[in-house]
Design a protein around this motif. Structure first.
Motif, PDB file in Angstrom:
ATOM      1  N   THR A 101       0.860  -1.181   0.000  1.00  0.00           N
ATOM      2  CA  THR A 101       0.000   0.000   0.000  1.00  0.00           C
ATOM      3  C   THR A 101       0.898   1.234   0.000  1.00  0.00           C
ATOM      4  O   THR A 101       2.134   1.126   0.021  1.00  0.00           O
ATOM      5  CB  THR A 101      -0.938   0.037   1.232  1.00  0.00           C
ATOM      6  OG1 THR A 101      -0.162   0.305   2.393  1.00  0.00           O
ATOM      7  CG2 THR A 101      -1.729  -1.244   1.369  1.00  0.00           C
ATOM      8  N   GLY A 102       0.302   2.395  -0.022  1.00  0.00           N
ATOM      9  CA  GLY A 102       1.058   3.640  -0.064  1.00  0.00           C
ATOM     10  C   GLY A 102       2.061   3.764   1.067  1.00  0.00           C
ATOM     11  O   GLY A 102       3.188   4.251   0.878  1.00  0.00           O
ATOM     12  N   THR A 103       1.665   3.300   2.231  1.00  0.00           N
ATOM     13  CA  THR A 103       2.546   3.390   3.400  1.00  0.00           C
ATOM     14  C   THR A 103       3.858   2.625   3.160  1.00  0.00           C
ATOM     15  O   THR A 103       4.928   3.067   3.583  1.00  0.00           O
ATOM     16  CB  THR A 103       1.820   2.847   4.649  1.00  0.00           C
ATOM     17  OG1 THR A 103       0.559   3.526   4.756  1.00  0.00           O
ATOM     18  CG2 THR A 103       2.614   3.094   5.911  1.00  0.00           C
TER      19      THR A 103
ATOM     20  N   MET B  62       6.056   4.863   1.248  1.00  0.00           N
ATOM     21  CA  MET B  62       6.657   5.864   2.145  1.00  0.00           C
ATOM     22  C   MET B  62       7.849   5.249   2.873  1.00  0.00           C
ATOM     23  O   MET B  62       8.906   5.868   3.024  1.00  0.00           O
ATOM     24  CB  MET B  62       5.616   6.344   3.171  1.00  0.00           C
ATOM     25  CG  MET B  62       4.478   7.153   2.572  1.00  0.00           C
ATOM     26  SD  MET B  62       3.023   7.202   3.670  1.00  0.00           S
ATOM     27  CE  MET B  62       3.544   8.371   4.905  1.00  0.00           C
TER      28      MET B  62
ATOM     29  N   PHE C 193      -1.346  11.913   8.166  1.00  0.00           N
ATOM     30  CA  PHE C 193      -0.310  11.251   7.365  1.00  0.00           C
ATOM     31  C   PHE C 193       1.073  11.827   7.640  1.00  0.00           C
ATOM     32  O   PHE C 193       2.075  11.110   7.600  1.00  0.00           O
ATOM     33  CB  PHE C 193      -0.673  11.283   5.883  1.00  0.00           C
ATOM     34  CG  PHE C 193      -1.870  10.419   5.594  1.00  0.00           C
ATOM     35  CD1 PHE C 193      -1.774   9.036   5.677  1.00  0.00           C
ATOM     36  CD2 PHE C 193      -3.107  10.981   5.299  1.00  0.00           C
ATOM     37  CE1 PHE C 193      -2.878   8.221   5.452  1.00  0.00           C
ATOM     38  CE2 PHE C 193      -4.219  10.177   5.080  1.00  0.00           C
ATOM     39  CZ  PHE C 193      -4.110   8.802   5.149  1.00  0.00           C
TER      40      PHE C 193
ATOM     41  N   ARG D 101       2.125  10.098  10.702  1.00  0.00           N
ATOM     42  CA  ARG D 101       2.534   8.712  10.424  1.00  0.00           C
ATOM     43  C   ARG D 101       3.986   8.650   9.931  1.00  0.00           C
ATOM     44  O   ARG D 101       4.764   7.809  10.346  1.00  0.00           O
ATOM     45  CB  ARG D 101       1.609   8.098   9.362  1.00  0.00           C
ATOM     46  CG  ARG D 101       1.980   6.652   9.021  1.00  0.00           C
ATOM     47  CD  ARG D 101       1.090   6.064   7.950  1.00  0.00           C
ATOM     48  NE  ARG D 101      -0.296   5.951   8.381  1.00  0.00           N
ATOM     49  CZ  ARG D 101      -1.274   5.470   7.626  1.00  0.00           C
ATOM     50  NH1 ARG D 101      -1.015   5.025   6.403  1.00  0.00           N
ATOM     51  NH2 ARG D 101      -2.514   5.414   8.063  1.00  0.00           N
TER      52      ARG D 101
ATOM     53  N   GLN E 259       3.840  15.916   3.029  1.00  0.00           N
ATOM     54  CA  GLN E 259       2.780  15.430   2.148  1.00  0.00           C
ATOM     55  C   GLN E 259       2.576  16.488   1.053  1.00  0.00           C
ATOM     56  O   GLN E 259       2.655  17.689   1.354  1.00  0.00           O
ATOM     57  CB  GLN E 259       1.461  15.291   2.927  1.00  0.00           C
ATOM     58  CG  GLN E 259       1.241  13.991   3.648  1.00  0.00           C
ATOM     59  CD  GLN E 259       2.355  13.618   4.610  1.00  0.00           C
ATOM     60  OE1 GLN E 259       2.819  14.421   5.411  1.00  0.00           O
ATOM     61  NE2 GLN E 259       2.792  12.386   4.528  1.00  0.00           N
TER      62      GLN E 259
ATOM     63  N   CYS F 268      -0.341  16.507  -0.572  1.00  0.00           N
ATOM     64  CA  CYS F 268      -1.691  16.795  -0.094  1.00  0.00           C
ATOM     65  C   CYS F 268      -1.884  16.008   1.187  1.00  0.00           C
ATOM     66  O   CYS F 268      -1.711  14.783   1.196  1.00  0.00           O
ATOM     67  CB  CYS F 268      -2.733  16.379  -1.137  1.00  0.00           C
ATOM     68  SG  CYS F 268      -4.416  16.322  -0.483  1.00  0.00           S
TER      69      CYS F 268
ATOM     70  N   THR G 114      -4.175  14.358   3.199  1.00  0.00           N
ATOM     71  CA  THR G 114      -5.527  13.878   2.910  1.00  0.00           C
ATOM     72  C   THR G 114      -6.487  14.039   4.094  1.00  0.00           C
ATOM     73  O   THR G 114      -7.684  14.242   3.894  1.00  0.00           O
ATOM     74  CB  THR G 114      -5.463  12.395   2.490  1.00  0.00           C
ATOM     75  OG1 THR G 114      -4.346  12.226   1.612  1.00  0.00           O
ATOM     76  CG2 THR G 114      -6.729  11.956   1.786  1.00  0.00           C
TER      77      THR G 114
ATOM     78  N   ASP H  43       5.367  12.641   0.078  1.00  0.00           N
ATOM     79  CA  ASP H  43       4.250  11.698   0.013  1.00  0.00           C
ATOM     80  C   ASP H  43       3.164  12.367  -0.828  1.00  0.00           C
ATOM     81  O   ASP H  43       2.468  13.261  -0.367  1.00  0.00           O
ATOM     82  CB  ASP H  43       3.768  11.404   1.440  1.00  0.00           C
ATOM     83  CG  ASP H  43       2.365  10.787   1.494  1.00  0.00           C
ATOM     84  OD1 ASP H  43       1.801  10.468   0.436  1.00  0.00           O
ATOM     85  OD2 ASP H  43       1.851  10.634   2.621  1.00  0.00           O
TER      86      ASP H  43
ATOM     87  N   ILE I 158       0.624  10.787  -2.333  1.00  0.00           N
ATOM     88  CA  ILE I 158      -0.324   9.695  -2.580  1.00  0.00           C
ATOM     89  C   ILE I 158      -1.693  10.210  -3.041  1.00  0.00           C
ATOM     90  O   ILE I 158      -2.357   9.560  -3.839  1.00  0.00           O
ATOM     91  CB  ILE I 158      -0.391   8.761  -1.341  1.00  0.00           C
ATOM     92  CG1 ILE I 158       0.961   8.036  -1.219  1.00  0.00           C
ATOM     93  CG2 ILE I 158      -1.537   7.758  -1.437  1.00  0.00           C
ATOM     94  CD1 ILE I 158       1.140   7.188   0.014  1.00  0.00           C
ATOM     95  N   THR I 159      -2.100  11.398  -2.572  1.00  0.00           N
ATOM     96  CA  THR I 159      -3.338  11.974  -3.130  1.00  0.00           C
ATOM     97  C   THR I 159      -3.027  13.206  -4.001  1.00  0.00           C
ATOM     98  O   THR I 159      -3.821  14.131  -4.088  1.00  0.00           O
ATOM     99  CB  THR I 159      -4.355  12.352  -2.037  1.00  0.00           C
ATOM    100  OG1 THR I 159      -3.679  13.018  -0.977  1.00  0.00           O
ATOM    101  CG2 THR I 159      -5.083  11.139  -1.500  1.00  0.00           C
TER     102      THR I 159
ATOM    103  N   GLN J 269      -4.629   3.039  -5.053  1.00  0.00           N
ATOM    104  CA  GLN J 269      -6.080   3.209  -4.836  1.00  0.00           C
ATOM    105  C   GLN J 269      -6.496   4.664  -4.710  1.00  0.00           C
ATOM    106  O   GLN J 269      -7.637   4.958  -4.381  1.00  0.00           O
ATOM    107  CB  GLN J 269      -6.536   2.417  -3.604  1.00  0.00           C
ATOM    108  CG  GLN J 269      -6.322   3.082  -2.250  1.00  0.00           C
ATOM    109  CD  GLN J 269      -4.923   2.894  -1.704  1.00  0.00           C
ATOM    110  OE1 GLN J 269      -3.973   2.717  -2.446  1.00  0.00           O
ATOM    111  NE2 GLN J 269      -4.777   2.956  -0.394  1.00  0.00           N
ATOM    112  N   LYS J 270      -5.569   5.575  -4.997  1.00  0.00           N
ATOM    113  CA  LYS J 270      -5.892   6.996  -4.928  1.00  0.00           C
ATOM    114  C   LYS J 270      -5.903   7.533  -6.353  1.00  0.00           C
ATOM    115  O   LYS J 270      -6.747   7.135  -7.142  1.00  0.00           O
ATOM    116  CB  LYS J 270      -4.872   7.708  -4.037  1.00  0.00           C
ATOM    117  CG  LYS J 270      -4.654   7.034  -2.666  1.00  0.00           C
ATOM    118  CD  LYS J 270      -5.617   7.508  -1.609  1.00  0.00           C
ATOM    119  CE  LYS J 270      -5.506   6.763  -0.299  1.00  0.00           C
ATOM    120  NZ  LYS J 270      -4.691   7.383   0.710  1.00  0.00           N
TER     121      LYS J 270
HETATM  122  C1  LIG Z   1      -3.880   7.096   1.713  1.00  0.00           C
HETATM  123  C2  LIG Z   1      -2.665   7.839   2.091  1.00  0.00           C
HETATM  124  C3  LIG Z   1      -1.545   7.194   2.628  1.00  0.00           C
HETATM  125  C4  LIG Z   1      -1.522   5.745   3.026  1.00  0.00           C
HETATM  126  O1  LIG Z   1      -1.789   4.884   2.054  1.00  0.00           O
HETATM  127  P1  LIG Z   1      -2.147   3.351   2.338  1.00  0.00           P
HETATM  128  O2  LIG Z   1      -2.319   2.879   0.950  1.00  0.00           O
HETATM  129  O3  LIG Z   1      -3.378   3.310   3.161  1.00  0.00           O
HETATM  130  O4  LIG Z   1      -0.981   2.750   3.015  1.00  0.00           O
HETATM  131  C5  LIG Z   1      -0.427   7.941   2.893  1.00  0.00           C
HETATM  132  N1  LIG Z   1      -0.395   9.259   2.667  1.00  0.00           N
HETATM  133  C6  LIG Z   1      -1.445   9.907   2.162  1.00  0.00           C
HETATM  134  C7  LIG Z   1      -1.328  11.373   1.935  1.00  0.00           C
HETATM  135  C8  LIG Z   1      -2.619   9.227   1.856  1.00  0.00           C
HETATM  136  O5  LIG Z   1      -3.670   9.874   1.363  1.00  0.00           O
END
Ligand SMILES: *Cc1c(COP(=O)(O)O)cnc(C)c1O
Length: 382
Positions: A61-63, A66, A88, A91, A135, A137, A139, A164, A166-167, A189-190
């Motif tokens: 996954t995105g994490t 990272m 995030f 995290r 980040q 964005c 999220t 990061d 991811i979004t 998935q984003k």
């Molecule tokens: C969704 C998201 C993550 C984590 O992604 P996972 O796929 O749930 O591990 C990390 N950073 C941002 C900014 C996100 O939106």
């Protein structure tokens, strides 16, 4: 199957063609047929990252992405500056600590974007900082950060800038090479409009110098080994055939349409959401709203947890709520993925109807007409 509308900032609704591709018979990953798909994905990903550096497709996954950025560049006891403006950011800071980083936390109030001048002065005072985390964005608050400005400042120092996105990556322009970002991650998935399960990462030349010297323990996410495997047309471990086949379609589809047009469509959904929500008395939570996700403040008379639950159970509209101290106070609507405009329209009617059930008195016909007008204006203006 349900006819529910999924407007969360991940997972997102899938393109109908992607749904078909996901159901295709399995092929082995050590076949010329698959090699071609992997090569095509890795080549086209570079266009989304705006980089000439290799991009890697990881099964995580995105994490996990990272983590990959961090553990390939961070050494134990390195100083890390973490920009934290929500869940995030928190995290990533915690993750850096767990890998032995000495983390300096720069807390930005939720809903606000970081001031690049603050980062400049922190870096000036702390020249030993090796890595800056942010980040693109955040999220959890639907807030976008000024990545280009931050990159300009950080690239003048010896620190690496890990982002990061991811979004953001795939939802709006993030120019890795031009802006001088050192590590960048996106998630399947984003903005990549796929099921959960893959992340995409890339490193700058400046980062590669550090990667080659890195002493941190790593195995699954060892990027030098992944690179060596990619050069042979393979991934380091078993390839995620199912998602990569779908990714190949998504990337080709976006590039055929044109990145600008793709980004504009997502932005249009954000613009539409901002305009119609204001007619419904819902104001923006973020002072620097992202185009990939919108956070709306609910009227204080409404119990947001119950409201979101009713939206889901009674109206089959799935959106996200707030986390931590924002629980019950905001709604977060994602703009990534496959979202036809008629679904935007329907979502508005559902929201308006539920608001009325909660003591408001909107003229539903008037809202319906406004919604139609906005869609016409916003989505046909370019
Ligand atoms: C969704 C998201 C993550 C984590 O992604 P996972 O796929 O749930 O591990 C990390 N950073 C941002 C900014 C996100 O939106």
């Amino acid at each position: 199957m349900s006819n529910s509308i999924l407007l969360t900032p991940g997972p997102v609704q899938l393109h109908p063609e992607v749904e078909k591709i996901l159901g295709l018979p399995m092929i082995h990953h050590r076949t010329p047929q698959f090699d071609e798909i992997l090569n095509s994905c890795l080549k086209n990903l570079k266009k989304i990252f705006c980089t000439t550096q290799p991009v890697f497709a990881l099964t995580s996954t995105g994490t996990g992405g990272m983590e990959c950025l961090l553990i390939n560049t961070l050494n134990k006891d390195d100083q890390v500056l973490a920009i934290i403006s929500g869940k995030f950011g928190e995290r990533w800071a915690t993750m850096a600590e767990s890998f032995g980083g000495q983390v300096l936390r720069h807390n930005v109030p939720w809903g606000e974007s970081v001031n690049p001048k603050d980062i400049e002065s922190i870096l000036n005072k702390n020249p030993e900082i090796k890595i800056v985390l942010c980040q693109a964005c955040e999220t959890s608050t639907a807030t976008s950060h000024p990545i280009e400005e931050l990159s300009k400042i950080i690239s003048k120092t010896s620190a690496l800038f890990l982002v990061d996105a991811i979004t953001a990556l795939g939802a709006y322009p993030i120019m890795m090479d031009e802006w001088k970002i050192d590590g960048l991650v996106g998630g399947s998935q984003k903005a990549f409009m796929l099921p959960t399960g893959m992340s995409f990462v890339s490193f700058s030349e400046k980062a590669w110098v550090q990667i080659k010297k890195n002493k941190n323990t790593k195995f699954y996410f060892n990027i030098e080994n992944e690179y060596a495997a990619n050069k042979k047309g393979e991934t380091l471990f078993s390839s995620n055939v199912t998602i990569l086949r779908a990714l190949d379609f998504v990337l080709k589809d976006i590039l055929k349409k044109g990145l600008d047009k793709h980004f504009q469509e997502i932005k249009n959904r954000a613009l539409y959401t901002q305009r119609i929500s204001s007619d419904l008395g819902l104001t923006l939570y973020s002072k620097s709203p992202s185009t990939s996700v919108t956070a709306l403040k609910l009227p204080t008379t409404i119990d947001g947890v119950k409201f979101r639950d009713q939206l889901e159970k009674k109206y089959s509209l799935i959106v996200m709520g707030g986390q931590d101290h924002l629980k019950g106070q905001i709604l977060r609507l994602g703009h990534m993925g496959y979202i036809p405009t008629n679904q935007l329209h329907e979502s508005t009617l559902k929201l308006a109807a539920l608001l009325n059930e909660n003591g408001f008195n909107f003229n539903l016909e008037a809202i319906e007409n406004k919604s139609k007008d906005y869609i016409k204006e916003i989505f046909t203006c370019q």
